[in-house]
Design a protein around this motif. Structure first.
Motif, PDB file in Angstrom:
ATOM      1  N   GLN A   1      -0.337  17.477 -10.664  1.00 54.09           N
ATOM      2  CA  GLN A   1      -0.631  16.431  -9.791  1.00 54.09           C
ATOM      3  C   GLN A   1       0.399  15.426 -10.136  1.00 54.09           C
ATOM      4  OE1 GLN A   1      -4.572  14.852  -9.313  1.00 54.09           O
ATOM      5  NE2 GLN A   1      -5.303  16.937 -11.097  1.00 54.09           N
ATOM      6  N   LYS A   2       1.660  15.956  -9.498  1.00 53.07           N
ATOM      7  CA  LYS A   2       3.174  15.003 -10.259  1.00 53.07           C
ATOM      8  C   LYS A   2       2.786  13.819  -8.812  1.00 53.07           C
ATOM      9  CE  LYS A   2       5.775  18.577 -10.749  1.00 53.07           C
ATOM     10  NZ  LYS A   2       6.603  19.720 -10.722  1.00 53.07           N
ATOM     11  N   LEU A   3       3.005  13.078  -8.165  1.00 53.50           N
ATOM     12  CA  LEU A   3       2.797  12.318  -7.782  1.00 53.50           C
ATOM     13  C   LEU A   3       4.087  12.283  -6.588  1.00 53.50           C
ATOM     14  CD1 LEU A   3       0.212   9.832  -8.260  1.00 53.50           C
ATOM     15  CD2 LEU A   3      -0.216  11.210  -6.451  1.00 53.50           C
ATOM     16  N   VAL A   4       4.059  11.707  -5.306  1.00 51.87           N
ATOM     17  CA  VAL A   4       5.660  11.650  -4.777  1.00 51.87           C
ATOM     18  C   VAL A   4       4.816  10.937  -3.573  1.00 51.87           C
ATOM     19  CG1 VAL A   4       7.141  12.442  -2.799  1.00 51.87           C
ATOM     20  CG2 VAL A   4       6.135  14.056  -4.887  1.00 51.87           C
ATOM     21  N   PHE A   5       5.335   9.766  -4.140  1.00 47.44           N
ATOM     22  CA  PHE A   5       5.066   8.524  -2.982  1.00 47.44           C
ATOM     23  C   PHE A   5       6.073   8.240  -1.436  1.00 47.44           C
ATOM     24  CE2 PHE A   5       2.010   6.498  -5.630  1.00 47.44           C
ATOM     25  CZ  PHE A   5       2.372   6.504  -7.508  1.00 47.44           C
ATOM     26  N   GLY A   6       5.212   7.531  -1.138  1.00 45.36           N
ATOM     27  CA  GLY A   6       6.160   6.665   0.264  1.00 45.36           C
ATOM     28  C   GLY A   6       6.823   6.280   0.166  1.00 45.36           C
ATOM     29  N   GLN A   7       7.075   5.491   0.879  1.00 46.11           N
ATOM     30  CA  GLN A   7       8.023   4.153   0.140  1.00 46.11           C
ATOM     31  C   GLN A   7       7.318   2.718  -0.128  1.00 46.11           C
ATOM     32  OE1 GLN A   7      11.389   3.534  -0.631  1.00 46.11           O
ATOM     33  NE2 GLN A   7      10.758   5.207  -1.227  1.00 46.11           N
ATOM     34  N   GLY A   8       6.173   2.104   0.396  1.00 46.82           N
ATOM     35  CA  GLY A   8       5.064   2.019   0.372  1.00 46.82           C
ATOM     36  C   GLY A   8       5.242   0.417   1.884  1.00 46.82           C
ATOM     37  N   THR A   9       3.919   0.265   2.035  1.00 51.42           N
ATOM     38  CA  THR A   9       4.314  -0.843   3.493  1.00 51.42           C
ATOM     39  C   THR A   9       3.394  -1.918   3.143  1.00 51.42           C
ATOM     40  OG1 THR A   9       3.405   1.047   5.173  1.00 51.42           O
ATOM     41  CG2 THR A   9       2.835  -1.297   5.683  1.00 51.42           C
ATOM     42  N   ARG A  10       4.316  -3.193   3.095  1.00 49.65           N
ATOM     43  CA  ARG A  10       4.117  -4.695   2.556  1.00 49.65           C
ATOM     44  C   ARG A  10       2.694  -4.899   3.833  1.00 49.65           C
ATOM     45  NH1 ARG A  10       5.814  -7.882  -1.561  1.00 49.65           N
ATOM     46  NH2 ARG A  10       7.394  -6.663  -1.805  1.00 49.65           N
TER      47      ARG A  10
ATOM     48  N   GLN B   1       9.952   2.498 -10.595  1.00 47.35           N
ATOM     49  CA  GLN B   1       9.941   1.284  -9.142  1.00 47.35           C
ATOM     50  C   GLN B   1      10.866   0.658  -8.827  1.00 47.35           C
ATOM     51  OE1 GLN B   1       5.998  -1.145  -7.820  1.00 47.35           O
ATOM     52  NE2 GLN B   1       7.333  -0.703  -6.004  1.00 47.35           N
ATOM     53  N   ALA B   2      11.957   0.991  -8.169  1.00 49.14           N
ATOM     54  CA  ALA B   2      12.833  -0.127  -8.122  1.00 49.14           C
ATOM     55  C   ALA B   2      12.430  -1.356  -7.368  1.00 49.14           C
ATOM     56  CB  ALA B   2      14.437   0.626  -7.289  1.00 49.14           C
ATOM     57  N   ALA B   3      13.683  -2.465  -7.264  1.00 45.70           N
ATOM     58  CA  ALA B   3      12.691  -3.131  -7.206  1.00 45.70           C
ATOM     59  C   ALA B   3      12.564  -2.809  -4.970  1.00 45.70           C
ATOM     60  CB  ALA B   3      14.152  -3.795  -6.331  1.00 45.70           C
ATOM     61  N   GLY B   4      11.809  -3.406  -4.723  1.00 47.04           N
ATOM     62  CA  GLY B   4      11.317  -3.380  -3.093  1.00 47.04           C
ATOM     63  C   GLY B   4      11.241  -1.806  -2.554  1.00 47.04           C
ATOM     64  N   ARG B   5      10.850  -0.752  -3.546  1.00 45.18           N
ATOM     65  CA  ARG B   5      10.997   0.651  -2.961  1.00 45.18           C
ATOM     66  C   ARG B   5       9.286   1.868  -3.619  1.00 45.18           C
ATOM     67  NH1 ARG B   5      16.837   3.480  -3.918  1.00 45.18           N
ATOM     68  NH2 ARG B   5      15.875   4.545  -2.669  1.00 45.18           N
ATOM     69  N   GLY B   6       9.637   2.814  -3.223  1.00 44.36           N
ATOM     70  CA  GLY B   6       8.785   3.503  -3.893  1.00 44.36           C
ATOM     71  C   GLY B   6       8.592   3.796  -5.250  1.00 44.36           C
ATOM     72  N   LEU B   7       7.400   4.249  -5.580  1.00 43.91           N
ATOM     73  CA  LEU B   7       7.395   5.254  -6.963  1.00 43.91           C
ATOM     74  C   LEU B   7       7.819   5.913  -7.031  1.00 43.91           C
ATOM     75  CD1 LEU B   7       4.642   2.830  -7.091  1.00 43.91           C
ATOM     76  CD2 LEU B   7       4.904   3.506  -9.466  1.00 43.91           C
ATOM     77  N   GLN B   8       8.775   6.677  -8.598  1.00 44.19           N
ATOM     78  CA  GLN B   8       9.337   7.455  -8.754  1.00 44.19           C
ATOM     79  C   GLN B   8       8.934   8.275  -9.871  1.00 44.19           C
ATOM     80  OE1 GLN B   8      13.615   7.902  -9.094  1.00 44.19           O
ATOM     81  NE2 GLN B   8      13.828   9.433  -7.933  1.00 44.19           N
ATOM     82  N   LEU B   9       8.600   9.505  -9.871  1.00 44.89           N
ATOM     83  CA  LEU B   9       8.371  10.281 -10.825  1.00 44.89           C
ATOM     84  C   LEU B   9       9.164  10.634 -11.622  1.00 44.89           C
ATOM     85  CD1 LEU B   9       5.558  11.442 -13.447  1.00 44.89           C
ATOM     86  CD2 LEU B   9       6.032  13.669 -11.558  1.00 44.89           C
ATOM     87  N   LEU B  10       9.338   9.967 -13.002  1.00 46.98           N
ATOM     88  CA  LEU B  10      10.949  10.302 -14.063  1.00 46.98           C
ATOM     89  C   LEU B  10       9.976  11.726 -14.885  1.00 46.98           C
ATOM     90  CD1 LEU B  10      11.562   6.611 -15.431  1.00 46.98           C
ATOM     91  CD2 LEU B  10      12.386   7.959 -13.167  1.00 46.98           C
ATOM     92  N   PHE B  11       9.271  11.554 -16.234  1.00 45.98           N
ATOM     93  CA  PHE B  11       8.545  12.406 -16.648  1.00 45.98           C
ATOM     94  C   PHE B  11       7.240  12.334 -16.857  1.00 45.98           C
ATOM     95  CE2 PHE B  11      12.482  12.446 -19.192  1.00 45.98           C
ATOM     96  CZ  PHE B  11      13.108  11.472 -18.977  1.00 45.98           C
TER      97      PHE B  11
ATOM     98  N   TYR C   1       1.034  -1.291   0.043  1.00 50.15           N
ATOM     99  CA  TYR C   1      -0.075   0.092  -0.136  1.00 50.15           C
ATOM    100  C   TYR C   1       1.187   1.413   0.219  1.00 50.15           C
ATOM    101  CZ  TYR C   1      -3.931  -2.747   1.023  1.00 50.15           C
ATOM    102  OH  TYR C   1      -4.755  -3.865   1.090  1.00 50.15           O
ATOM    103  N   PHE C   2       0.843   1.710  -1.198  1.00 54.88           N
ATOM    104  CA  PHE C   2       1.153   3.315  -1.139  1.00 54.88           C
ATOM    105  C   PHE C   2       0.276   4.533  -0.631  1.00 54.88           C
ATOM    106  CE2 PHE C   2       5.459   1.702  -2.836  1.00 54.88           C
ATOM    107  CZ  PHE C   2       5.257   0.991  -3.306  1.00 54.88           C
ATOM    108  N   CYS C   3       1.324   5.302   0.231  1.00 51.80           N
ATOM    109  CA  CYS C   3       0.557   6.820   0.259  1.00 51.80           C
ATOM    110  C   CYS C   3       1.110   7.818  -0.819  1.00 51.80           C
ATOM    111  CB  CYS C   3       0.865   7.027   1.806  1.00 51.80           C
ATOM    112  SG  CYS C   3       0.252   8.655   2.265  1.00 51.80           S
ATOM    113  N   ALA C   4       0.554   8.613  -0.885  1.00 50.82           N
ATOM    114  CA  ALA C   4       1.190   9.757  -1.815  1.00 50.82           C
ATOM    115  C   ALA C   4       0.719  11.237  -2.079  1.00 50.82           C
ATOM    116  CB  ALA C   4       0.792   9.428  -3.588  1.00 50.82           C
TER     117      ALA C   4
END
Lengths: 114, 111
Positions: A100-109, B38-48, A90-93
């Protein structure tokens, strides 16, 4: 700069337990959006909820509920009576209200064990 | 209704080879389009992201580039892949201040 922190890397509970996923954010914007997304093992991102920064009302959708508290910059997500199908990352953003450029947390498994 | 398509679903490429990932949206016009990694085991990063044809904004310096040759088409490219380009790439679209909706993603492995 905007930042989202999900301090819980992994959570494991037994089915039917309630579980809360924490999310803390940082932003200098006065207007912004907060989101929760679910990523099942198949990998796609499923949108769950969006809240506007002006709307601090808690929301409930079935077994899901969200607690938005601007005073503590938190947007926590609770699953009541968890089920195995809730297992996912689950990701919070956080986003601005423009592009609306999303900034995500690292996620919780989250793992729900039968 | 609107749909978003990404392909390929998986890709294995050698270091130094070129890359082209494609994303198309159907059922709408002039959407905002986004590429995340999304790199392995990590969150998502906006590229473009792109708010219109030919308009591309890059969020992080990297070995990748993006193009939007048509209104509903968004392409992620590289001339020479690096090992660090491995990851899960997701395309997303949004419109009229509605939440972003994501494609199924491309798993890219660099050997």
């Amino acid at each position: 700069a905007q930042k989202v922190t999900q301090a819980q890397t992994e959570i494991s509970v037994v089915e039917k337990e309630d579980v809360t996923l924490d999310c803390v954010y940082e932003t200098r914007d006065t207007t912004y959006y907060l989101f929760w997304y679910k990523q099942p093992p198949s990998g796609e991102l499923v949108f769950l909820i969006r809240r506007n920064s002006f709307d601090e009302q808690n929301e409930i959708s079935g077994r899901y509920s969200w607690n938005f508290q601007k005073s503590t910059s938190s947007f926590n997500f609770t699953i009541t009576a968890s089920q195995v199908v809730d297992s996912a990352v689950y990701f919070c953003a956080l986003s601005d209200t423009g592009a609306q450029k999303l900034v995500f947390g690292q996620g919780t498994r989250l793992t729900i064990n039968p | 209704s609107q749909t978003i398509h990404q392909w390929p679903a998986t890709l294995v490429q050698p270091v130094g080879s070129p890359l082209s990932l494609e994303c198309t949206v159907e059922g709408t016009s002039n959407p905002n389009l986004y590429w995340y990694r999304q790199a392995a085991g990590r969150g998502l990063q906006l590229l473009f992201y792109s708010v219109g044809i030919g308009q591309i904004s890059s969020e992080v310096p990297q070995n990748l580039s993006a193009s939007r040759p048509q209104d509903r088409q968004f392409i992620l490219s590289s001339k020479k892949l690096l090992l660090s380009d491995s990851g899960f790439y997701l395309c997303a679209w949004a419109q009229n201040y509605q939440p972003q909706h994501f494609g199924d993603g491309t798993r890219l492995s660099i050997l």
